[in-house]
Design a protein around this motif. Structure first.
Motif, short mmCIF file in Angstrom:
data_model
loop_
_atom_site.label_atom_id
_atom_site.label_comp_id
_atom_site.label_asym_id
_atom_site.label_seq_id
_atom_site.Cartn_x
_atom_site.Cartn_y
_atom_site.Cartn_z
N ASN A 1 0.83 -1.20 0.00
CA ASN A 1 0.00 0.00 0.00
C ASN A 1 0.86 1.25 0.00
O ASN A 1 1.91 1.29 0.63
CB ASN A 1 -0.89 0.03 1.25
CG ASN A 1 -1.99 -1.02 1.16
OD1 ASN A 1 -2.37 -1.43 0.07
ND2 ASN A 1 -2.47 -1.45 2.31
N PHE A 2 0.39 2.24 -0.74
CA PHE A 2 1.04 3.54 -0.67
C PHE A 2 0.65 4.16 0.68
O PHE A 2 -0.49 4.02 1.12
CB PHE A 2 0.57 4.46 -1.80
CG PHE A 2 0.92 3.98 -3.20
CD1 PHE A 2 1.55 2.75 -3.41
CD2 PHE A 2 0.63 4.77 -4.30
CE1 PHE A 2 1.87 2.33 -4.71
CE2 PHE A 2 0.95 4.35 -5.60
CZ PHE A 2 1.56 3.13 -5.80
N LYS A 3 1.60 4.84 1.29
CA LYS A 3 1.32 5.47 2.59
C LYS A 3 0.64 6.82 2.36
O LYS A 3 1.16 7.65 1.62
CB LYS A 3 2.65 5.65 3.33
CG LYS A 3 2.55 6.32 4.67
CD LYS A 3 1.97 5.37 5.71
CE LYS A 3 1.75 6.11 7.04
NZ LYS A 3 1.03 5.24 7.99
N ARG A 4 -0.51 7.02 2.96
CA ARG A 4 -1.21 8.30 2.81
C ARG A 4 -0.98 9.19 4.02
O ARG A 4 -1.27 8.80 5.14
CB ARG A 4 -2.71 8.06 2.60
CG ARG A 4 -2.94 7.23 1.36
CD ARG A 4 -4.39 7.13 0.95
NE ARG A 4 -4.48 6.13 -0.11
CZ ARG A 4 -5.60 5.84 -0.76
NH1 ARG A 4 -6.72 6.46 -0.44
NH2 ARG A 4 -5.60 4.93 -1.72
N THR B 1 0.06 18.28 6.63
CA THR B 1 0.33 18.74 8.00
C THR B 1 1.17 17.72 8.79
O THR B 1 2.15 18.08 9.45
CB THR B 1 -1.01 19.03 8.73
OG1 THR B 1 -1.74 19.99 7.96
CG2 THR B 1 -0.79 19.56 10.12
N GLU B 2 0.79 16.44 8.65
CA GLU B 2 1.60 15.39 9.28
C GLU B 2 3.02 15.38 8.71
O GLU B 2 4.01 15.20 9.43
CB GLU B 2 0.99 14.01 9.02
CG GLU B 2 -0.32 13.72 9.71
CD GLU B 2 -0.93 12.41 9.18
OE1 GLU B 2 -0.52 11.34 9.65
OE2 GLU B 2 -1.79 12.50 8.27
N CYS C 1 8.48 3.69 1.15
CA CYS C 1 7.47 3.19 0.22
C CYS C 1 6.86 4.39 -0.49
O CYS C 1 7.07 5.53 -0.06
CB CYS C 1 6.40 2.37 0.95
SG CYS C 1 5.26 3.36 1.93
N PRO C 2 6.12 4.16 -1.58
CA PRO C 2 5.44 5.29 -2.21
C PRO C 2 4.51 5.99 -1.22
O PRO C 2 3.88 5.34 -0.38
CB PRO C 2 4.64 4.65 -3.36
CG PRO C 2 5.41 3.42 -3.69
CD PRO C 2 5.93 2.91 -2.36
N ASP D 1 -0.45 14.55 -4.01
CA ASP D 1 0.69 14.21 -4.86
C ASP D 1 1.14 12.79 -4.51
O ASP D 1 1.23 12.46 -3.33
CB ASP D 1 1.88 15.15 -4.60
CG ASP D 1 1.67 16.52 -5.21
OD1 ASP D 1 0.69 16.72 -5.96
OD2 ASP D 1 2.50 17.41 -4.93
N VAL D 2 1.41 12.00 -5.53
CA VAL D 2 2.01 10.69 -5.29
C VAL D 2 3.51 10.81 -5.48
O VAL D 2 3.97 11.29 -6.53
CB VAL D 2 1.44 9.62 -6.24
CG1 VAL D 2 2.07 8.25 -5.94
CG2 VAL D 2 -0.08 9.53 -6.12
N LEU D 3 4.26 10.42 -4.46
CA LEU D 3 5.72 10.53 -4.50
C LEU D 3 6.35 9.15 -4.60
O LEU D 3 5.98 8.24 -3.86
CB LEU D 3 6.22 11.23 -3.23
CG LEU D 3 5.50 12.53 -2.85
CD1 LEU D 3 6.05 13.08 -1.53
CD2 LEU D 3 5.64 13.55 -3.97
N PHE D 4 7.31 9.03 -5.51
CA PHE D 4 7.95 7.73 -5.75
C PHE D 4 9.44 7.81 -5.45
O PHE D 4 10.07 8.84 -5.66
CB PHE D 4 7.77 7.35 -7.24
CG PHE D 4 6.70 6.31 -7.45
CD1 PHE D 4 5.49 6.37 -6.78
CD2 PHE D 4 6.91 5.25 -8.32
CE1 PHE D 4 4.51 5.41 -6.97
CE2 PHE D 4 5.95 4.28 -8.53
CZ PHE D 4 4.74 4.36 -7.85
N PRO D 5 10.00 6.70 -4.96
CA PRO D 5 11.45 6.68 -4.72
C PRO D 5 12.23 6.94 -6.00
O PRO D 5 11.90 6.41 -7.06
CB PRO D 5 11.71 5.26 -4.20
CG PRO D 5 10.51 4.46 -4.60
CD PRO D 5 9.36 5.42 -4.65
#
Lengths: 477, 477
Positions: free
Chosen positions: A313-316, A320-321, A363-364, A392-396
């Motif tokens: 799973n992608f981490k959401r 703010t966090e 992870c993503p 935004d989805v961030l990838f390594p």
């Protein structure tokens, strides 16, 4: 007679029957063994000739890069390294490749050198593998959306409006370059230009896709977009392909679900359909990284990395966090970041995104609910009136691969935002119409296709994943 | 909760279970029957409300174009005209559509009127059907090629070279429009432009596709192309999408086989996957043609016409034979043609192509072996040294839908041709390289995608088969 490709041939059983095949010579060893390839696969077919039975002049023409046609019996290979080979009974040379002048010789060429030969580089193993994966990824994109009830929508390329105010644009014109027609006030008279107004190359098809989503429900674009930015980096192109789905009745959570499911599906498609190419690219990357210090090497081999994305799973994480994590992080406290994170509202830089993805979560990551001030005017304002429903989805290794949002569907809120930013309503009258007539919550995102290809192939420079890259000072071919 | 589309809902069985669905009101009759559509299909779902149980203000908001969400039991329909209906238990209005100002009312609008509302016209039955067929055709194109061993190749959009010398081009620039930098000789200094040279929008990806075919074997493009021609016709766009396959080791016969097989396959795909939309479009066309004189009506209804193309061989005729047929034809002898065909070598006009297709052969026609003088420099010269291995596929009502050729693979012949036409070798050094290193016979063609959509949907004007048409003096939205 139907042509057979090397790929098809390698999937058959040796029957000693005569076959005919065309291709280019990759190598020719001992005047006897031709490794032949036609681009259909990374694998070559070995063609064995008995040089005593062939004309000497003909043999001389068989060199790396020559296009030939061979006929012969397809048999089980005597040698190691392949299952099949052709015992050549006749050979025809379509076209020679002089060894002294043909640049693509069987040795290691730098990627920089090959960029200068972009018309020939697809004849190398690396680029043919990358371009086959690119093609498979493209088809995966279409297949995913078509199977999920989306309609393909061709956004206009030439546009009279600046979609996002997002980037510098290229002007499209047929006016005389030196002596353009002028108005009385001395300004260029664009009424005489081809389209009767000033026009540019699109930076995004999103706004038009929204119009179509409000009619067809779920649509996606997949087309070229342009940025006239003077960015000479390994991550930027002036011309690149973008995928932009847009969905009526979707909120941000559904949008994030879709983005994650979509990315996993297309990467899995490549894993299932491009094994040979991925194995080659993985080995290539491992070889390349041997010369790098340990810290700069990938943590996982290519295929494992792709599998990891598909399986986890992608981490959401809310913006703010994320700010809290970054503020308390070692590199922030030790002032290792170029931009120190002091307070909420800061725009995240590539270094911060990479820290979150590569060091903290490993992870993503999907970041959401960004400050309104650092995001585009069309994103839906949250109840807090400080943040917008952006994600935004961030990838390594890549950073941002997807940027999206729930769109502001409320006419008054959108009008206020445009007024605050000085965007003329007349410019976007039709976009406002979408909020006047049957407005509804809707969402979408954009994915830079070349970044997806980079991630899937492990190529470090974006110029090496598109056939003919366009960058500042470069529009060759 | 996963959204269900109207299309999915209509394919289910009535279970009396509660469903939730979003869409736009097409019509609202008797304060009771809502025809709801979400763009997923041409068919509406009937939603029945018991107006006595709903707030009067809410009922007032239910008008054509309003976006609503309904919940209710999915039951077998009591009325005629549909199998299913929803007995609405709750209703939410996402966004109203004021009947006085919303332009898309449930009545007949002219196509010209709707062109001015290109951001809303996809909400009509006609345009939603056309655009769903367009999407299906796009996917059929990709699927055909991918299943047949082709790789998708993204040709560059911004180009420094004029591929065919075929058309007027749009300049792409970031130079100051009014005061461009000048050289000492007074000419515009394009070295200061973004790409360091004069650049244009592509008119064709063919030459670059040839480079890729000579590496990957079989490739295809599917991307936007541009013509800055002042053609205000129902057949021309300044921006249109083109499909260009290019195949190594293919001669002209194989090229013609491919073109015919390809066209039949994609049209059959639409027949199998877009029945509802095609039936609607067929009926629309029949209605439209009722007001036309008999002679201008289609000879076959839409679906029968598509079926005819799929089921019958295209007639292959050499240019020389075609000239004989035309020379001896009634309209030629009676001087009904605007351009009378007197001799071999004449360029065929649309009227001649239509005569051959619609009157003489009454089926799609492939003309081949054209005079070299009326065709492009890169087409392969025949042994007669007068004709080239060109082919055009001609369709009823559309005219030329495909233009292709076997390419000149012989370096010296190509150089001579370029010299004769005054094309500088330095301009196309890389294209000549393809003939210097491993050259081989190869072929390809171009298909104007919008013409295929026109044919498949029966739409008479090309501006009505692309979401946001770009034509002279028009780049709205």
């Amino acid at each position: 007679m139907k042509l057979i490709s090397v790929k098809e041939l390698l999937e058959t059983q040796p029957t000693s029957q005569e076959v005919e095949i065309n291709g280019w010579v990759k190598t020719f060893r001992s005047n006897r063994f031709i490794a032949l390839n036609d681009g259909s696969t990374i694998n070559n077919i070995q063609c064995v000739i008995d040089f005593e039975n062939f004309d000497e002049e003909l043999i001389k023409g068989i060199s790396t890069g020559a296009a030939i046609r061979v006929k012969g019996a397809l048999v089980e290979s005597q040698g190691k390294g392949q299952n099949l080979e052709i015992q050549v009974s006749s050979l025809f040379i379509h076209g020679k490749a002089d060894a002294d002048s043909y640049p693509i010789q069987p040795k290691k060429h730098s990627l920089e050198f090959l960029r200068e030969k972009a018309h020939l580089r697809v004849r190398t193993n690396t680029f043919s593998a990358v371009m086959r994966v690119r093609s498979a990824l493209s088809y995966a994109v279409h297949t995913y959306f078509q199977q999920n009830g989306f309609y393909y929508f061709h956004a206009p390329i030439v546009t009279g409006s600046d979609a996002e105010g997002a980037g510098e644009m290229f002007r499209v014109t047929t006016l005389d370059a030196k002596n353009p027609p002028l108005n009385d006030d001395g300004a260029v008279n664009y009424k005489e230009d081809f389209f009767g107004k000033e026009t540019n190359l699109t930076v995004s098809g999103q706004l038009e896709a929204e119009a179509y989503a409000m009619g067809l429900g779920k649509v996606y674009t997949f087309g070229p977009t342009f940025r006239a930015e003077n960015s000479n980096t390994s991550r930027h192109l002036a011309e690149f392909w973008m995928i932009e789905p847009e969905m009526a009745f979707y909120d941000l959570d559904m949008n994030m679900d879709l983005a994650e499911d979509f990315i996993k599906w297309v990467i899995n498609y490549v894993l299932e359909n491009c094994q040979d190419d991925l194995q080659f690219l993985e080995k290539r990357l491992l070889d390349e990284e041997k010369s790098k210090p340990q810290a700069e090497r990938s943590e996982m081999p290519l295929i494992e990395k792709l599998r990891f994305v598909v399986d986890n799973n992608f981490k959401r994480v809310s913006y703010t966090e994320a700010i809290e994590i970054l503020r308390n992080s070692k590199p922030n406290k030790k002032k290792k970041f170029d931009y120190i994170i002091n307070q909420w509202g800061a725009d995240l830089q590539s270094e911060h995104e990479r820290f979150l993805v590569e060091k903290h979560f490993k992870c993503p990551v999907i970041l959401f609910d960004y400050p309104a001030k650092i995001k585009a005017f069309y994103m839906r304002l949250n109840e807090d009136e400080k943040t917008v429903r952006a994600m935004d989805v961030l990838f390594p290794g890549i950073g941002e691969i997807v940027g999206g949002s729930q769109r502001e569907e409320r006419l008054e809120v959108l009008q206020q935002k445009m007024a605050d930013l000085g965007i003329e309503e007349e410019e976007l009258w039709w976009y406002l119409d979408l909020r006047k007539f049957g407005t509804a919550e809707h969402s979408g995102f954009g994915l830079g296709f070349e970044r997806l290809v980079q991630f899937s192939t492990g190529m470090g420079n974006i110029r090496d994943v598109i056939p003919f890259p366009r960058t500042p000072q470069n529009a060759s071919f």
